[in-house]
Design a protein around this motif. Sequence first.
Motif, short mmCIF file in Angstrom:
data_model
loop_
_atom_site.label_atom_id
_atom_site.label_comp_id
_atom_site.label_asym_id
_atom_site.label_seq_id
_atom_site.Cartn_x
_atom_site.Cartn_y
_atom_site.Cartn_z
N ALA A 235 24.17 64.17 38.46
CA ALA A 235 24.41 64.63 39.83
C ALA A 235 25.72 65.42 39.86
CB ALA A 235 24.48 63.45 40.79
N ILE A 236 25.73 66.48 40.66
CA ILE A 236 26.94 67.29 40.85
C ILE A 236 27.31 67.24 42.32
CG2 ILE A 236 27.96 69.59 40.63
CD1 ILE A 236 25.85 70.21 38.52
N GLU A 237 28.56 66.92 42.60
CA GLU A 237 29.02 66.85 43.99
C GLU A 237 30.29 67.70 44.13
OE1 GLU A 237 27.53 65.43 46.49
OE2 GLU A 237 25.96 64.34 45.39
N LEU A 238 30.24 68.71 44.96
CA LEU A 238 31.40 69.54 45.27
C LEU A 238 31.75 69.33 46.73
CD1 LEU A 238 30.30 72.91 43.58
CD2 LEU A 238 31.44 70.94 42.52
N ALA A 239 33.02 69.07 47.01
CA ALA A 239 33.48 68.84 48.38
C ALA A 239 34.66 69.75 48.69
CB ALA A 239 33.85 67.38 48.59
N ASN A 240 34.42 70.74 49.55
CA ASN A 240 35.49 71.65 50.01
C ASN A 240 36.26 72.27 48.85
OD1 ASN A 240 34.92 70.97 52.78
ND2 ASN A 240 36.01 69.05 52.43
N VAL A 241 35.53 72.75 47.85
CA VAL A 241 36.17 73.31 46.65
C VAL A 241 36.60 74.75 46.89
CG1 VAL A 241 35.78 73.99 44.25
CG2 VAL A 241 34.91 71.79 45.08
N VAL A 242 37.88 74.98 46.77
CA VAL A 242 38.45 76.33 46.83
C VAL A 242 38.85 76.70 45.41
CG1 VAL A 242 40.30 77.79 47.75
CG2 VAL A 242 39.27 76.00 49.18
N GLY B 89 36.00 77.25 51.01
CA GLY B 89 35.62 76.10 50.21
C GLY B 89 34.12 75.94 50.09
N VAL B 90 33.69 75.38 48.99
CA VAL B 90 32.27 75.17 48.71
C VAL B 90 31.98 73.68 48.72
CG1 VAL B 90 30.45 75.37 46.97
CG2 VAL B 90 32.01 77.29 47.39
N SER B 91 31.01 73.27 49.50
CA SER B 91 30.50 71.90 49.47
C SER B 91 29.03 71.98 49.07
CB SER B 91 30.64 71.23 50.84
OG SER B 91 32.00 71.02 51.16
N LEU B 92 28.68 71.28 48.00
CA LEU B 92 27.34 71.40 47.43
C LEU B 92 26.97 70.10 46.75
CD1 LEU B 92 25.14 73.64 47.03
CD2 LEU B 92 26.17 74.06 44.79
N SER B 93 25.74 69.65 46.96
CA SER B 93 25.25 68.44 46.33
C SER B 93 24.00 68.79 45.54
CB SER B 93 24.93 67.37 47.38
OG SER B 93 24.42 66.20 46.78
N VAL B 94 24.04 68.56 44.23
CA VAL B 94 22.91 68.85 43.36
C VAL B 94 22.41 67.54 42.78
CG1 VAL B 94 22.11 70.10 41.31
CG2 VAL B 94 23.89 71.11 42.78
N PRO B 95 21.18 67.13 43.09
CA PRO B 95 20.66 65.86 42.57
C PRO B 95 20.31 65.97 41.10
CG PRO B 95 18.97 66.99 43.84
CD PRO B 95 20.22 67.80 44.01
N PRO B 96 20.20 64.85 40.40
CA PRO B 96 19.85 64.88 38.98
C PRO B 96 18.52 65.57 38.74
CG PRO B 96 20.62 62.70 39.61
CD PRO B 96 20.45 63.47 40.88
N GLY B 97 18.49 66.43 37.73
CA GLY B 97 17.26 67.08 37.32
C GLY B 97 16.89 68.36 38.05
N GLN B 98 17.62 68.72 39.07
CA GLN B 98 17.28 69.92 39.83
C GLN B 98 17.80 71.18 39.12
OE1 GLN B 98 19.15 70.97 43.82
NE2 GLN B 98 17.06 70.51 44.49
N SER B 99 17.05 72.28 39.25
CA SER B 99 17.53 73.58 38.77
C SER B 99 17.98 74.40 39.96
CB SER B 99 16.43 74.31 37.99
OG SER B 99 15.30 74.58 38.80
N VAL B 100 19.21 74.93 39.87
CA VAL B 100 19.84 75.65 40.98
C VAL B 100 20.43 76.95 40.46
CG1 VAL B 100 21.57 75.54 42.81
CG2 VAL B 100 20.47 73.45 42.01
N SER B 101 20.18 78.04 41.18
CA SER B 101 20.82 79.31 40.83
C SER B 101 21.92 79.61 41.83
CB SER B 101 19.79 80.45 40.83
OG SER B 101 19.24 80.64 42.12
N LEU B 102 23.00 80.20 41.31
CA LEU B 102 24.12 80.66 42.13
C LEU B 102 24.15 82.19 42.08
CD1 LEU B 102 26.97 78.26 40.92
CD2 LEU B 102 25.37 77.91 42.83
#
Length: 274
Positions: A30-37, A62-75
């Motif tokens: 899991a990836i958790e980003l909270a108010n990342v500048v 800032g970037v807040s983003l929650s990525v659950p385990p196993g998901q594929s996400v493009s930026l």
Amino acid sequence: MRHYGFVVESGPPVGRDRPAPGTGQLAGAAIELANVVYLSGTADSGGSAGAADTGGSAGTAGVSLSVPPGQSVSLLGRPRGTAIGLFDVIAGLSRPLSGQVRVAGVAVDRLGGQELDRYRASRGLVSARFPLLRSLSVTDNVLAAVLSTRADEPARQRAARLLELTGAARLAGPVDRLPAEDQWRIMIARALVSSPRLAEDPTAILDPQAADRVLDVLMDVHATFGFTLVLAAERLATAVRCQRQVSLAGGFVTEDEMASGNDAWTRGRIDRIG
């Protein structure tokens, strides 16, 4: 046009098989980003924000983003460097100016010294910035991250299986003399040994057809192993290979949506006509 991406996963130790599909156990981290500048652009050599050679501007919202385990996400980042800046923060290659970054429960933004070195070393990076080692064989390049401690027979058997999966099982000879596409196949196999792992989109390095084949390999092993995949790209046709698309501008998220294609095969074929 440059494209970057990465894979982050937590999984079984080298040499052990992953739990079979359908067991109810989630692979990946899991990836958790909270108010990342963060600073956009490439990482500085020391991993600290604000260095003169970063060549980017700081996102202010800032970037807040929650990525659950196993998901594929493009930026998809605008301007160029926005996505790779976030990539480097999650990889531990640069520090955020503020905010929290957690990968598989690890507070990456708080790491320093040897802990940060160990975190970076466990990336299993697939990147032109971290090429194969000329002095090592194909198999030993796959095992490079564990040669000093865990390169036992089960690890070598796993390396052989991974080379088979990536279409690199028959490759031999000096790795620096192999075609670029084959080197990327070996780098993907190398990344699959370590945990977590990161990968860079090869589009800027390879010709379009070879890049598509390498991306096919990456998506196929993602479907097989179920790791968390984050792909930073500037091309929509590359981005739609992932289940989820996140657009970034000025250091914050502008869009976050699921792709229309529900499987890796469909998303890969959309890439062919995009």
